[in-house]
Write a protein that holds these residues in place. Sequence first.
Motif, mmCIF file in Angstrom:
data_model
loop_
_atom_site.group_PDB
_atom_site.id
_atom_site.type_symbol
_atom_site.label_atom_id
_atom_site.label_comp_id
_atom_site.label_asym_id
_atom_site.label_seq_id
_atom_site.Cartn_x
_atom_site.Cartn_y
_atom_site.Cartn_z
ATOM 1 N N SER A 149 0.847 -1.196 0.000
ATOM 2 C CA SER A 149 0.000 0.000 0.000
ATOM 3 C C SER A 149 0.875 1.237 0.000
ATOM 4 N N ARG A 150 0.250 2.363 -0.271
ATOM 5 C CA ARG A 150 0.981 3.635 -0.250
ATOM 6 C C ARG A 150 1.490 3.938 1.157
ATOM 7 N N THR A 151 0.705 3.557 2.164
ATOM 8 C CA THR A 151 1.114 3.768 3.558
ATOM 9 C C THR A 151 2.400 3.019 3.859
ATOM 10 N N VAL A 152 2.463 1.748 3.470
ATOM 11 C CA VAL A 152 3.662 0.947 3.707
ATOM 12 C C VAL A 152 4.833 1.508 2.913
ATOM 13 N N ALA A 153 4.599 1.866 1.660
ATOM 14 C CA ALA A 153 5.666 2.414 0.827
ATOM 15 C C ALA A 153 6.256 3.673 1.458
ATOM 16 N N ASN A 154 5.386 4.574 1.921
ATOM 17 C CA ASN A 154 5.859 5.798 2.580
ATOM 18 C C ASN A 154 6.693 5.477 3.801
ATOM 19 N N PHE A 155 6.198 4.553 4.616
ATOM 20 C CA PHE A 155 6.886 4.226 5.858
ATOM 21 C C PHE A 155 8.236 3.565 5.592
ATOM 22 N N MET A 156 8.344 2.838 4.467
ATOM 23 C CA MET A 156 9.595 2.157 4.123
ATOM 24 C C MET A 156 10.540 3.058 3.326
ATOM 25 N N GLY A 157 10.238 4.336 3.228
ATOM 26 C CA GLY A 157 11.168 5.279 2.629
ATOM 27 C C GLY A 157 11.000 5.512 1.156
ATOM 28 N N VAL A 158 9.892 5.035 0.566
ATOM 29 C CA VAL A 158 9.629 5.296 -0.850
ATOM 30 C C VAL A 158 9.011 6.686 -0.985
ATOM 31 N N ARG A 159 9.590 7.505 -1.854
ATOM 32 C CA ARG A 159 9.068 8.864 -2.066
ATOM 33 C C ARG A 159 8.643 9.085 -3.514
ATOM 34 N N ASN A 160 8.842 8.083 -4.349
ATOM 35 C CA ASN A 160 8.576 8.241 -5.772
ATOM 36 C C ASN A 160 7.308 7.487 -6.165
ATOM 37 N N PHE A 161 6.253 8.237 -6.440
ATOM 38 C CA PHE A 161 4.970 7.665 -6.840
ATOM 39 C C PHE A 161 4.575 8.245 -8.191
ATOM 40 N N MET A 162 4.237 7.371 -9.122
ATOM 41 C CA MET A 162 3.832 7.808 -10.467
ATOM 42 C C MET A 162 2.506 7.149 -10.826
ATOM 43 N N THR A 163 1.496 7.961 -11.018
ATOM 44 C CA THR A 163 0.163 7.445 -11.334
ATOM 45 C C THR A 163 -0.128 7.651 -12.816
ATOM 46 N N GLY A 164 -0.684 6.633 -13.419
ATOM 47 C CA GLY A 164 -1.015 6.729 -14.833
ATOM 48 C C GLY A 164 -2.010 5.660 -15.231
ATOM 49 N N ARG A 165 -2.206 5.550 -16.515
ATOM 50 C CA ARG A 165 -3.161 4.568 -17.039
ATOM 51 C C ARG A 165 -2.392 3.439 -17.701
ATOM 52 N N LEU A 166 -2.813 2.220 -17.397
ATOM 53 C CA LEU A 166 -2.155 1.039 -17.942
ATOM 54 C C LEU A 166 -2.657 0.791 -19.356
ATOM 55 N N GLU A 167 -1.717 0.789 -20.301
ATOM 56 C CA GLU A 167 -2.070 0.583 -21.703
ATOM 57 C C GLU A 167 -1.047 -0.356 -22.346
ATOM 58 N N ALA A 168 -1.509 -1.547 -22.729
ATOM 59 C CA ALA A 168 -0.650 -2.526 -23.420
ATOM 60 C C ALA A 168 0.624 -2.809 -22.649
ATOM 61 N N GLY A 169 0.506 -2.976 -21.349
ATOM 62 C CA GLY A 169 1.654 -3.343 -20.525
ATOM 63 C C GLY A 169 2.562 -2.188 -20.168
ATOM 64 N N GLN A 170 2.213 -0.967 -20.589
ATOM 65 C CA GLN A 170 2.986 0.212 -20.238
ATOM 66 C C GLN A 170 2.132 1.157 -19.400
ATOM 67 N N LEU A 171 2.819 1.961 -18.571
ATOM 68 C CA LEU A 171 2.115 2.923 -17.730
ATOM 69 C C LEU A 171 2.248 4.303 -18.361
ATOM 70 N N ASN A 172 1.121 4.850 -18.802
ATOM 71 C CA ASN A 172 1.108 6.155 -19.447
ATOM 72 C C ASN A 172 0.932 7.231 -18.376
#
Length: 406
Positions: free
Chosen positions: A284-307
Amino acid sequence: MCELDLRDPSRYNLHNFDKLESKTSSYRDIETYDVNIINFTLKHLERHPLMATALQLHNISKTFDATATAGAHKAVDDVSLEVPAGKFAALLGASGSGKTTLLRIIAGLLAPDVGEIMFDDLPVTHVKPERRNIGMVFQHHRLFPHMTVEKNITFGLRMRSVSKHEQQKRVVDVLEMVQLTGFEKRFPKSLSGGQQQRIALARTIVTRPKVLLMDEPFSSLDAQLRDDLRDVVADLQAQLGMTTMFVTHDQREALQLADVVAVLDKGRLEQVASPPELYTRPASRTVANFMGVRNFMTGRLEAGQLNTSLGKLQLCHPPQDANDDVTAVIRPEQIMMHHQHVDNFPNLIQGQVTQVRYQGGDSRYLVSVGQEESLEVQGNYPDVAVGEQVWLELPPKFLWCLPKGV
């Protein structure tokens, strides 16, 4: 009275339950039946003191009543967790997440409002703390100042009427384990903080508990002492094979020590995973934040790629939900930084360095990659300065998509 359906023996996997049931079949009062279950559990705990014990928590909840200054507070919310026999588990979370409350429930110092606590599939929810054969190391060592090291260590053994000969033998053994041989006649005031915590640990394990509980035992020590004691605890746990539950808010501590890490947030269990999985694949985003992840990229999944707004990102393991909004994460140290565009490298994003923070062996870099977007990079790039244009490489194998809805 126990609220469980004790008439169903299959819930407890008791090998000798048939014998127990035949002895209690004449009882009509379910409370009396419950007492017999507890007595059966106590006999098992006393009969097998050195066996590694599996710990199971089923739907544990605990709410503290409202006070004059605060409303009712749900400290633990429907937590279920299993720790295999002989394994080291860490309860990880921020202050107020419910870690210590859950540990005290396991110890029997607090009663859950709802749920079951099991040792080796035997219910101990209503067993008194002193009969559970657990050991607990607190944040503060709480040694008896008027007793020598030897007397402190043997206190629990004297309460258990262990012979003096056996007491002496165990003191010698346990002091060797915690690397304090020859300290028997010293008093706590003559010991350093780290040495006192080692004596507290020795006093706990000398009784040979089935489950060892530790509540942030290193929090009051300096960094070097914490590192030293981590090594001592890790070696002891491996040597003794004792089922251990360790409470901490320190991510590095949990990752270094534990076989399995359970992350708590606001009383709820967010994720249970091995250290490598927790570190690289947060649930989850909560766990990611707590584990030191600061890079989040939101997009739409299209043909196996994240737009995304940063461009299309290749993924090695795209989720199954095609044509859906997805959030991908990547750790700062997994991003590579280049001075110029590199042909045939996937997921290259141009940006400008806006901040550099030296932290010893490496540095942290904040790179602006859009009008309001930045990515954090960790590494050793001594020739990169604030204001410089760089290219960031996000290797597809390190991009992890969070499960939908979290």
